[in-house]
Scaffold this active site. Structure first.
Site, PDB file in Angstrom:
ATOM      1  N   SER A 137     -10.925 -18.040  15.585  1.00  0.00           N
ATOM      2  CA  SER A 137     -11.587 -18.745  16.674  1.00  0.00           C
ATOM      3  C   SER A 137     -11.113 -20.207  16.617  1.00  0.00           C
ATOM      4  O   SER A 137      -9.954 -20.479  16.285  1.00  0.00           O
ATOM      5  CB  SER A 137     -13.106 -18.610  16.495  1.00  0.00           C
ATOM      6  OG  SER A 137     -13.786 -19.301  17.499  1.00  0.00           O
ATOM      7  N   TYR A 153     -10.149 -23.428  27.118  1.00  0.00           N
ATOM      8  CA  TYR A 153      -9.961 -23.012  25.720  1.00  0.00           C
ATOM      9  C   TYR A 153     -11.288 -23.032  24.965  1.00  0.00           C
ATOM     10  O   TYR A 153     -11.635 -22.072  24.273  1.00  0.00           O
ATOM     11  CB  TYR A 153      -8.946 -23.942  25.060  1.00  0.00           C
ATOM     12  CG  TYR A 153      -8.594 -23.545  23.643  1.00  0.00           C
ATOM     13  CD1 TYR A 153      -7.817 -22.419  23.386  1.00  0.00           C
ATOM     14  CD2 TYR A 153      -9.030 -24.301  22.553  1.00  0.00           C
ATOM     15  CE1 TYR A 153      -7.483 -22.050  22.086  1.00  0.00           C
ATOM     16  CE2 TYR A 153      -8.700 -23.948  21.251  1.00  0.00           C
ATOM     17  CZ  TYR A 153      -7.927 -22.821  21.029  1.00  0.00           C
ATOM     18  OH  TYR A 153      -7.595 -22.457  19.735  1.00  0.00           O
TER      19      TYR A 153
HETATM   20  N1  LIG Z   1      -2.769 -24.276  16.035  1.00  0.00           N
HETATM   21  C1  LIG Z   1      -3.988 -24.789  15.935  1.00  0.00           C
HETATM   22  O1  LIG Z   1      -4.165 -25.978  15.651  1.00  0.00           O
HETATM   23  C2  LIG Z   1      -5.187 -23.906  16.161  1.00  0.00           C
HETATM   24  C3  LIG Z   1      -6.458 -24.479  15.986  1.00  0.00           C
HETATM   25  C4  LIG Z   1      -7.575 -23.688  16.176  1.00  0.00           C
HETATM   26  C5  LIG Z   1      -7.445 -22.342  16.469  1.00  0.00           C
HETATM   27  N2  LIG Z   1      -6.189 -21.801  16.636  1.00  0.00           N
HETATM   28  C6  LIG Z   1      -6.116 -20.374  16.945  1.00  0.00           C
HETATM   29  O2  LIG Z   1      -5.255 -19.730  16.025  1.00  0.00           O
HETATM   30  C7  LIG Z   1      -4.633 -18.595  16.640  1.00  0.00           C
HETATM   31  C8  LIG Z   1      -3.131 -18.680  16.477  1.00  0.00           C
HETATM   32  O3  LIG Z   1      -2.693 -19.881  17.097  1.00  0.00           O
HETATM   33  P1  LIG Z   1      -1.229 -20.513  16.900  1.00  0.00           P
HETATM   34  O4  LIG Z   1      -1.432 -21.955  16.745  1.00  0.00           O
HETATM   35  O5  LIG Z   1      -0.464 -19.757  15.890  1.00  0.00           O
HETATM   36  O6  LIG Z   1      -0.641 -20.250  18.377  1.00  0.00           O
HETATM   37  P2  LIG Z   1       0.861 -20.031  18.906  1.00  0.00           P
HETATM   38  O7  LIG Z   1       1.834 -20.603  17.953  1.00  0.00           O
HETATM   39  O8  LIG Z   1       0.838 -20.481  20.316  1.00  0.00           O
HETATM   40  O9  LIG Z   1       1.011 -18.421  18.852  1.00  0.00           O
HETATM   41  C9  LIG Z   1       0.203 -17.629  19.680  1.00  0.00           C
HETATM   42  C10 LIG Z   1       0.404 -16.175  19.305  1.00  0.00           C
HETATM   43  O10 LIG Z   1      -0.431 -15.376  20.141  1.00  0.00           O
HETATM   44  C11 LIG Z   1       0.370 -14.339  20.707  1.00  0.00           C
HETATM   45  N3  LIG Z   1      -0.121 -13.834  21.987  1.00  0.00           N
HETATM   46  C12 LIG Z   1      -0.478 -14.524  23.098  1.00  0.00           C
HETATM   47  N4  LIG Z   1      -0.809 -13.673  24.082  1.00  0.00           N
HETATM   48  C13 LIG Z   1      -0.659 -12.409  23.580  1.00  0.00           C
HETATM   49  C14 LIG Z   1      -0.830 -11.098  24.108  1.00  0.00           C
HETATM   50  N5  LIG Z   1      -1.237 -10.890  25.364  1.00  0.00           N
HETATM   51  N6  LIG Z   1      -0.599 -10.037  23.292  1.00  0.00           N
HETATM   52  C15 LIG Z   1      -0.176 -10.221  22.015  1.00  0.00           C
HETATM   53  N7  LIG Z   1       0.030 -11.430  21.468  1.00  0.00           N
HETATM   54  C16 LIG Z   1      -0.211 -12.511  22.249  1.00  0.00           C
HETATM   55  C17 LIG Z   1       1.749 -14.998  20.870  1.00  0.00           C
HETATM   56  O11 LIG Z   1       2.723 -13.992  21.079  1.00  0.00           O
HETATM   57  P3  LIG Z   1       4.043 -14.251  22.037  1.00  0.00           P
HETATM   58  O12 LIG Z   1       5.057 -14.896  21.149  1.00  0.00           O
HETATM   59  O13 LIG Z   1       4.407 -12.879  22.492  1.00  0.00           O
HETATM   60  O14 LIG Z   1       3.602 -15.167  23.144  1.00  0.00           O
HETATM   61  C18 LIG Z   1       1.852 -15.701  19.532  1.00  0.00           C
HETATM   62  O15 LIG Z   1       2.218 -14.792  18.517  1.00  0.00           O
HETATM   63  C19 LIG Z   1      -5.081 -18.608  18.115  1.00  0.00           C
HETATM   64  O16 LIG Z   1      -6.172 -17.724  18.277  1.00  0.00           O
HETATM   65  C20 LIG Z   1      -5.528 -20.047  18.310  1.00  0.00           C
HETATM   66  O17 LIG Z   1      -6.464 -20.179  19.357  1.00  0.00           O
HETATM   67  C21 LIG Z   1      -5.071 -22.555  16.485  1.00  0.00           C
END
Ligand SMILES: NC(=O)c1ccc[n+]([C@@H]2O[C@H](COP(=O)([O-])OP(=O)(O)OC[C@H]3O[C@@H](n4cnc5c(N)ncnc54)[C@H](OP(=O)(O)O)[C@@H]3O)[C@@H](O)[C@H]2O)c1
Length: 231
Positions: A137, A153
């Site tokens: 989350s 978001y």
């Molecule tokens: N980064 C932060 O600072 C942060 C902070 C708080 C929470 N989060 C949470 O942590 C999680 C991972 O974030 P991240 O930073 O690693 O994001 P990211 O680098 O943007 O990666 C997003 C991932 O989600 C996948 N995805 C999106 N839509 C999809 C779908 N329809 N089916 C399957 N896969 C899908 C993407 O796959 P594709 O390559 O196919 O698009 C990618 O693997 C998310 O839930 C995000 O909200 C992140």
């Protein structure tokens, strides 16, 4: 005895870092992604031929989830991690201006999908020894933080917290713990280069915290190091 974890969005960002850390320590990973055969996952698969199981999965599609479930069969899972996520357009999510189509799309990925995936793969988790379902989350979903901006978001993360707590209560008697995490502000495509911590730092700490969690932690909302976050 290696554990088997399934990670959604395993192809980049935090999902890829969790996958790499689990493989490094000798566990098995069902790496679920829209394209699990390209990019970084292809390189990892060549290195870890039996420990990495690529699984094609678009978390927003009932058909894709059903096909992935059929492909995985009865494979027991110790931990399922709902990690795939979407932020939405950065310039169209204020209290005064929202892109409603984008809002719907973000809810598909961040809210409906974690429950859809959790329901579909619950029998696999019940067949495993770990018996944990973790959802990534964000503290941006916390209602107590006087939130402003990022309406799409933030509201999606508030909603997924509620959805998973209701799910957690529905399966409490089955001895499967349901866990919610803020992963930190992480240097990924979503978090950006100025973020606080690397994907590897977030992943190793999240894994340690999930390892140490069980039914006593079910329906908790915590950060990557295990500290409670206000709803
Ligand atoms: N980064 C932060 O600072 C942060 C902070 C708080 C929470 N989060 C949470 O942590 C999680 C991972 O974030 P991240 O930073 O690693 O994001 P990211 O680098 O943007 O990666 C997003 C991932 O989600 C996948 N995805 C999106 N839509 C999809 C779908 N329809 N089916 C399957 N896969 C899908 C993407 O796959 P594709 O390559 O196919 O698009 C990618 O693997 C998310 O839930 C995000 O909200 C992140």
């Amino acid at each position: 005895m290696p554990q088997t974890w399934m990670i959604t969005g395993a192809n980049r960002g935090i999902g890829l870092a969790i996958t790499m850390e689990l493989l490094r320590r000798g566990d098995h990973v069902v790496a679920a992604a829209r394209n699990p055969w390209g990019g970084a996952l292809a390189e990892l698969a060549a290195e870890h031929t039996s420990a990495l199981i690529p699984l094609e999965l678009d978390v927003t599609s009932n058909e894709s989830v059903a096909a992935a479930k059929a492909a995985l069969g009865d494979q027991p899972l110790d931990v399922l991690v709902n990690n795939a996520g979407l932020y939405g357009p950065r310039d169209k999510q204020t209290g005064l201006s929202v892109d409603f189509d984008a809002w719907r799309e973000v809810f598909e990925v961040n809210v409906y999908a974690p429950l859809r995936v959790a329901q579909a793969f619950l029998p696999n988790v019940e067949a495993g020894a770990g018996r944990k379902i973790a959802t990534i989350s964000s503290r941006m979903g916390s209602l107590g933080s006087n939130p402003s901006g990022s309406l799409i978001y933030r509201s999606s993360k508030t909603a997924v917290n509620m959805a998973m707590v209701v799910f957690g209560n529905a399966i409490r008697e089955r001895d499967v713990s349901v866990l919610l995490f803020h992963p930190g502000w992480v240097q990924t495509d979503m978090g950006g280069g100025a973020a606080d911590i690397t994907p590897a730092e977030s992943a190793s700490s999240l894994i340690r915290t999930i390892d140490a969690s069980g039914m006593a932690e079910t329906n908790s909302f915590r950060n990557w190091t295990g500290e409670a976050i206000p709803w």
